[in-house]
Design an enzyme around this catalytic site. Structure first.
Site, PDB file in Angstrom:
ATOM      1  N   LEU A  22       0.802  -1.111   0.204  1.00 43.86           N
ATOM      2  CA  LEU A  22      -0.063  -0.050  -0.170  1.00 43.86           C
ATOM      3  C   LEU A  22       0.854   1.395  -0.091  1.00 43.86           C
ATOM      4  CD1 LEU A  22      -2.869  -0.886   2.594  1.00 43.86           C
ATOM      5  CD2 LEU A  22      -2.654  -1.511   0.077  1.00 43.86           C
ATOM      6  N   HIS A  23       0.402   2.301  -0.635  1.00 42.26           N
ATOM      7  CA  HIS A  23       0.821   3.613  -0.979  1.00 42.26           C
ATOM      8  C   HIS A  23       0.057   4.528  -0.848  1.00 42.26           C
ATOM      9  CE1 HIS A  23      -0.623   3.374  -4.937  1.00 42.26           C
ATOM     10  NE2 HIS A  23       0.096   2.266  -5.179  1.00 42.26           N
ATOM     11  N   GLY A  54      -1.625   6.405  -2.840  1.00 44.24           N
ATOM     12  CA  GLY A  54      -2.685   6.013  -3.790  1.00 44.24           C
ATOM     13  C   GLY A  54      -3.829   5.239  -3.183  1.00 44.24           C
ATOM     14  N   HIS A  55      -3.325   4.067  -2.372  1.00 47.24           N
ATOM     15  CA  HIS A  55      -4.281   3.008  -1.627  1.00 47.24           C
ATOM     16  C   HIS A  55      -4.878   4.014  -0.806  1.00 47.24           C
ATOM     17  CE1 HIS A  55      -1.795   0.004  -3.631  1.00 47.24           C
ATOM     18  NE2 HIS A  55      -2.693  -0.172  -3.794  1.00 47.24           N
ATOM     19  N   GLY A  77      -9.149   2.818  -8.084  1.00 43.44           N
ATOM     20  CA  GLY A  77      -8.578   4.120  -8.566  1.00 43.44           C
ATOM     21  C   GLY A  77      -8.729   4.374 -10.152  1.00 43.44           C
ATOM     22  N   ARG A  78      -8.573   5.637 -10.459  1.00 42.59           N
ATOM     23  CA  ARG A  78      -8.832   5.750 -12.097  1.00 42.59           C
ATOM     24  C   ARG A  78      -7.506   5.745 -12.569  1.00 42.59           C
ATOM     25  NH1 ARG A  78     -13.722   8.389 -13.143  1.00 42.59           N
ATOM     26  NH2 ARG A  78     -14.594   9.345 -11.203  1.00 42.59           N
ATOM     27  N   ALA A 104      -3.511   9.109  -7.804  1.00 43.71           N
ATOM     28  CA  ALA A 104      -2.673   9.871  -6.633  1.00 43.71           C
ATOM     29  C   ALA A 104      -1.214   9.823  -7.466  1.00 43.71           C
ATOM     30  CB  ALA A 104      -2.417   8.891  -5.549  1.00 43.71           C
ATOM     31  N   ARG A 118       1.458   7.179  -8.907  1.00 45.22           N
ATOM     32  CA  ARG A 118       1.766   6.201  -7.721  1.00 45.22           C
ATOM     33  C   ARG A 118       1.467   4.669  -8.015  1.00 45.22           C
ATOM     34  NH1 ARG A 118       3.271   8.929  -2.811  1.00 45.22           N
ATOM     35  NH2 ARG A 118       2.861  11.103  -2.838  1.00 45.22           N
ATOM     36  N   SER A 137       2.460   0.522  -6.946  1.00 44.29           N
ATOM     37  CA  SER A 137       3.060  -0.544  -6.161  1.00 44.29           C
ATOM     38  C   SER A 137       4.552  -0.911  -6.812  1.00 44.29           C
ATOM     39  CB  SER A 137       2.481  -1.770  -5.877  1.00 44.29           C
ATOM     40  OG  SER A 137       1.361  -1.458  -4.928  1.00 44.29           O
TER      41      SER A 137
END
Length: 302
Positions: free
Chosen positions: A54-55, A57-58, A166-167, A195, A203, A205
């Site tokens: 996870l980053h 964006g998540h 996420g888009r 993100a 962003r 992984s």
């Protein structure tokens, strides 16, 4: 709360509902239509599906879910069904302890992190059809069938009212929305903006695979998209030419595709809303990105 199998997940969800029955749900007060659609008038439940590592964006997905729902479930599972031969299933980053810390920070109620989902592998699977055969699907045959099979299974297990994606994974989002509509899943799918790092890199992984030099080279993707978007008033050919010029001038970027597509069906666009999508390898790492734009309505799409 970390749960590792289906039985533990069911028990955790029942416990959440029981706890909510004695306390007025907070988010449901302004959840609007989602609250009205919530099953059996229980609190609004959201799911964020991830493969871990996870980053930010998540985290943005988790925050969006937390803002809209009373219960937030995160799933962490590296789905073997969506990896093809020679892809990075075995080396995909697995960082459960760090992932749990992110989930705790963002107020996740339940983290479902099973060791397996389908054992043995399912004989019956969801199919993405033509939507899964273009763009990413042309390079990764079967990827979207495997992704939809896992997403459909998770929707069945979690029974959410809202599902956040996420888009950045635009084709994935299109496929999921079509599956939900065509197969009458009782869930609202919500796309969350990509993100980005301060320098524009989307962003991902997989960014951890990049060396410092490759990370700099990877900025060509977002710069190409920005150049294309800036040319949108001049029509589709200008968009593609501007983006292609940035990519052609970039070192270390092996482009798989650069295309304009319709945001609902990934088909050709003649004007109006469109997606500009790019996929490329930087070193051994395959990266994707996209941007939404508006084309003049009198311009023929590419």
């Amino acid at each position: 709360m970390l749960v590792r199998d289906r039985a533990e997940l069911r028990a955790a969800l029942v416990a959440l509902d029981r706890a909510a029955s004695s306390h007025p749900p907070a988010a449901a007060q302004d959840a609007g239509p989602a609250r009205a659609a919530s099953r059996h008038d229980r609190p609004v439940r959201a799911v964020v599906m991830t493969m871990g590592a996870l980053h930010e964006g998540h985290a943005s997905l988790l925050r969006a879910a937390r803002a809209r729902a009373d219960q937030v479930v995160a799933t962490i599972f590296v789905n073997p069904l969506q990896f093809g031969a020679g892809e990075d299933l075995d080396r995909y980053p697995r960082t459960l302890a760090a992932d749990l810390a992110v989930c705790a920070r963002e107020g996740v109620d339940v983290v479902f992190a099973p060791a397996v989902i389908h054992d043995p592998p399912p004989l019956v699977r969801f199919g993405a059809g033509p939507l899964g055969a273009v763009l990413e699907g042309a390079s990764r045959p079967g990827h979207f069938d495997g992704m939809l099979t896992l997403v459909g299974t998770m929707l069945h297990l979690v029974q959410p009212d809202l599902a956040f994606f996420g888009r950045k994974d635009a084709q994935q989002l299109v496929c999921i929305r079509r599956m939900v509509a065509d197969l009458a899943f009782d869930v609202t799918v919500i796309g969350v903006e990509t993100a980005r790092e301060p320098d524009g890199l989307a962003r991902s992984s997989r960014n951890v695979y990049l060396t410092a030099e490759q990370r700099t080279e990877a900025l060509a993707l977002s710069r190409a998209l920005a150049a294309g978007a800036a040319a949108s008033a001049d029509g589709a050919p200008a968009v593609l030419a501007a983006a292609r010029a940035v990519l052609d001038a970039a070192d270390g970027v092996d482009v798989d595709y650069l295309e304009l597509a319709g945001p609902e069906d990934l088909g050709p666009v003649r004007g109006g809303p469109a997606l500009l999508l790019v996929a490329a390898r930087v070193g051994t790492t395959r990266l994707i990105d996209n941007v939404s734009l508006i084309l003049p309505t009198d311009t023929q799409g590419a």
